[in-house]
Design an enzyme around this catalytic site. Structure first.
Site, PDB file in Angstrom:
ATOM      1  N   CYS A  83      23.678   8.986 -11.099  1.00 18.21           N
ATOM      2  CA  CYS A  83      23.019  10.198 -11.583  1.00 18.21           C
ATOM      3  C   CYS A  83      23.976  11.133 -12.322  1.00 18.21           C
ATOM      4  O   CYS A  83      23.552  12.129 -12.887  1.00 18.21           O
ATOM      5  CB  CYS A  83      22.327  10.930 -10.435  1.00 18.21           C
ATOM      6  SG  CYS A  83      23.441  11.587  -9.190  1.00 18.21           S
ATOM      7  N   ARG A 107      25.278  14.060 -19.437  1.00 17.55           N
ATOM      8  CA  ARG A 107      24.068  13.755 -20.221  1.00 17.55           C
ATOM      9  C   ARG A 107      23.752  14.892 -21.191  1.00 17.55           C
ATOM     10  O   ARG A 107      23.461  14.653 -22.375  1.00 17.55           O
ATOM     11  CB  ARG A 107      22.887  13.559 -19.256  1.00 17.55           C
ATOM     12  CG  ARG A 107      21.520  13.520 -19.931  1.00 17.55           C
ATOM     13  CD  ARG A 107      20.395  13.580 -18.907  1.00 17.55           C
ATOM     14  NE  ARG A 107      20.398  14.806 -18.111  1.00 17.55           N
ATOM     15  CZ  ARG A 107      19.901  15.971 -18.508  1.00 17.55           C
ATOM     16  NH1 ARG A 107      19.348  16.077 -19.712  1.00 17.55           N
ATOM     17  NH2 ARG A 107      19.953  17.037 -17.730  1.00 17.55           N
ATOM     18  N   ARG A 108      23.805  16.109 -20.690  1.00 19.55           N
ATOM     19  CA  ARG A 108      23.527  17.254 -21.567  1.00 19.55           C
ATOM     20  C   ARG A 108      24.609  17.388 -22.628  1.00 19.55           C
ATOM     21  O   ARG A 108      24.314  17.650 -23.801  1.00 19.55           O
ATOM     22  CB  ARG A 108      23.430  18.542 -20.737  1.00 19.55           C
ATOM     23  CG  ARG A 108      22.193  18.613 -19.857  1.00 19.55           C
ATOM     24  CD  ARG A 108      22.155  19.898 -19.041  1.00 19.55           C
ATOM     25  NE  ARG A 108      20.965  19.956 -18.198  1.00 19.55           N
ATOM     26  CZ  ARG A 108      20.956  20.326 -16.922  1.00 19.55           C
ATOM     27  NH1 ARG A 108      22.103  20.656 -16.333  1.00 19.55           N
ATOM     28  NH2 ARG A 108      19.834  20.357 -16.237  1.00 19.55           N
ATOM     29  N   LYS A 136      16.116  13.715  -8.931  1.00 20.44           N
ATOM     30  CA  LYS A 136      17.168  13.235  -9.834  1.00 20.44           C
ATOM     31  C   LYS A 136      18.506  13.035  -9.107  1.00 20.44           C
ATOM     32  O   LYS A 136      19.390  12.360  -9.626  1.00 20.44           O
ATOM     33  CB  LYS A 136      17.344  14.176 -11.026  1.00 20.44           C
ATOM     34  CG  LYS A 136      17.920  15.546 -10.726  1.00 20.44           C
ATOM     35  CD  LYS A 136      17.972  16.384 -12.003  1.00 20.44           C
ATOM     36  CE  LYS A 136      18.452  17.800 -11.751  1.00 20.44           C
ATOM     37  NZ  LYS A 136      19.828  17.916 -11.325  1.00 20.44           N
ATOM     38  N   ASP A 137      18.636  13.608  -7.880  1.00 21.37           N
ATOM     39  CA  ASP A 137      19.875  13.434  -7.116  1.00 21.37           C
ATOM     40  C   ASP A 137      19.864  12.180  -6.249  1.00 21.37           C
ATOM     41  O   ASP A 137      20.894  11.820  -5.673  1.00 21.37           O
ATOM     42  CB  ASP A 137      20.119  14.651  -6.205  1.00 21.37           C
ATOM     43  CG  ASP A 137      20.374  15.930  -6.992  1.00 21.37           C
ATOM     44  OD1 ASP A 137      20.869  15.831  -8.126  1.00 21.37           O
ATOM     45  OD2 ASP A 137      20.054  17.014  -6.471  1.00 21.37           O
ATOM     46  N   ARG A 164      30.300  24.255 -12.652  1.00 30.30           N
ATOM     47  CA  ARG A 164      29.584  23.957 -11.410  1.00 30.30           C
ATOM     48  C   ARG A 164      29.002  25.261 -10.891  1.00 30.30           C
ATOM     49  O   ARG A 164      29.277  26.327 -11.405  1.00 30.30           O
ATOM     50  CB  ARG A 164      30.546  23.383 -10.355  1.00 30.30           C
ATOM     51  CG  ARG A 164      30.965  21.949 -10.536  1.00 30.30           C
ATOM     52  CD  ARG A 164      29.888  20.925 -10.315  1.00 30.30           C
ATOM     53  NE  ARG A 164      29.050  21.124  -9.133  1.00 30.30           N
ATOM     54  CZ  ARG A 164      29.333  20.674  -7.915  1.00 30.30           C
ATOM     55  NH1 ARG A 164      30.463  20.012  -7.703  1.00 30.30           N
ATOM     56  NH2 ARG A 164      28.510  20.887  -6.911  1.00 30.30           N
ATOM     57  N   ARG A 203      26.065  30.153 -12.657  1.00 31.56           N
ATOM     58  CA  ARG A 203      26.041  29.625 -14.028  1.00 31.56           C
ATOM     59  C   ARG A 203      25.564  30.674 -15.032  1.00 31.56           C
ATOM     60  O   ARG A 203      26.162  30.860 -16.087  1.00 31.56           O
ATOM     61  CB  ARG A 203      25.160  28.373 -14.079  1.00 31.56           C
ATOM     62  CG  ARG A 203      25.735  27.229 -13.255  1.00 31.56           C
ATOM     63  CD  ARG A 203      24.881  25.986 -13.330  1.00 31.56           C
ATOM     64  NE  ARG A 203      25.362  24.974 -12.374  1.00 31.56           N
ATOM     65  CZ  ARG A 203      25.321  23.670 -12.585  1.00 31.56           C
ATOM     66  NH1 ARG A 203      24.832  23.196 -13.701  1.00 31.56           N
ATOM     67  NH2 ARG A 203      25.759  22.834 -11.677  1.00 31.56           N
TER      68      ARG A 203
END
Length: 303
Positions: free
Chosen positions: A228, A113-114, A65-66, A135, A141
């Site tokens: 992305c 997106r989230r 995805k990156d 981040r 996190r």
């Protein structure tokens, strides 16, 4: 490092050769800015690709995805192994699910997106949440929750699975609630395009169904001209009739980060047998989404 180690072990099994891990720090690893601010696309990839082209490493392992959607001519995407769980997960205080979060809960994520989809779900279900841009690695996190700074964080299931920490998940979020990032849960193994023997050896790890699915998802992203870090979700899955896989369904979503506006569509077709067929599936859905106003929801378009 965890995912690279797993690939190294797999490469050793198929080639019989020892594999040495070379640690490379990328701009995306060291920058504390939010991904959308530093460009998102390629920030975790460029340093690894430069090491490949200099001959310092033989192959590189990326989170797919990156990867920018355009593939350089001098590098080959030699393998896309079987995909991990593509879903997002919630790690919340007190074992709460997303629907159980009280009004005013602070939910951390580094992904527009989230944010778009979580806020849209909250709006449609009469919930009041605040999404907070964060981040950091998994420890950082999850630490925001353990320290009481946030009520919950949203992460990729695959990342937690690869380091054996899925027991901390309080809810696996349905793809009907949050569509993952294009390519989420999949790895990309890249090497020099002119090294035919290595391309062939690494190709032993390729999974054709995973490659077809992520190719369709990334084609959608490219046709939307989005990077992305854009608020775009996509997932291609295989629809089976008993034991026989019959079709591939591709779902896509684009939304404003506050969740006030979403364009969400899907298309279904025969399972792609070629790269071009998978690309076409993504382009078709992107065209439908653009016709419904998707371009206006993405903020700045990636050129």
């Amino acid at each position: 490092m965890a995912q690279s180690g797993q690939v190294a072990d797999a490469v050793s099994r198929v080639t019989g050769r020892a594999v040495e891990l070379v640690e490379i720090t990328t701009y995306g690893d060291t920058s504390r800015e939010h991904l959308a601010q530093i460009g998102g696309t390629g920030v975790f990839v460029t340093a690894l690709r430069e090491a490949l082209l200099r001959g310092e490493v033989d192959f590189a392992v990326h989170s797919l995805k990156d990867l920018p959607t355009a593939q350089p001519d001098d590098l080959a995407l030699a393998a896309v192994p079987v995909r991990e769980d593509p879903r997002d997960v919630l790690v919340a205080r007190d074992g709460l699910t997303f629907a159980e979060l009280p009004d005013g809960s602070r939910v951390g994520t580094g992904s527009p997106r989230r944010m778009a989809q979580l806020n849209a779900y909250a709006r449609s279900h009469g919930m009041s949440i605040e999404t907070v841009a964060i981040r950091g690695n998994i420890d950082t996190r999850v630490g925001f929750v353990h320290k009481g700074e946030l009520d919950a964080v949203v992460l990729a299931a695959a990342g937690l699975s690869r380091i054996g920490r899925t027991d901390e998940v309080t809810e696996f979020l349905s793809v009907d609630t949050v569509l993952p990032a294009p390519g989420q849960g999949a790895l990309a193994i890249e090497c020099a395009a002119d090294n035919a023997d290595l391309v062939a050896a690494l190709g032993e790890l390729d999974d054709p169904f995973t490659r077809a699915a992520v190719t369709a998802e990334r084609s959608l992203l490219a046709a939307l001209e989005a990077g992305c870090s854009a608020p775009v979700g996509a997932l291609a899955d295989l629809l089976a009739d008993g034991q026989t896989v019959k079709e591939m369904r591709l779902r896509g979503v684009v939304g404003t980060t506050d969740g006030s506006s979403l364009v969400q569509l899907s298309t279904t077709g025969p399972v792609p047998e070629t790269h071009d067929q998978a690309m076409e599936l993504g382009r078709e859905l992107a065209a439908e989404m653009l016709a419904k106003g998707a371009a206006g929801l993405m903020g700045e378009r990636a050129l």
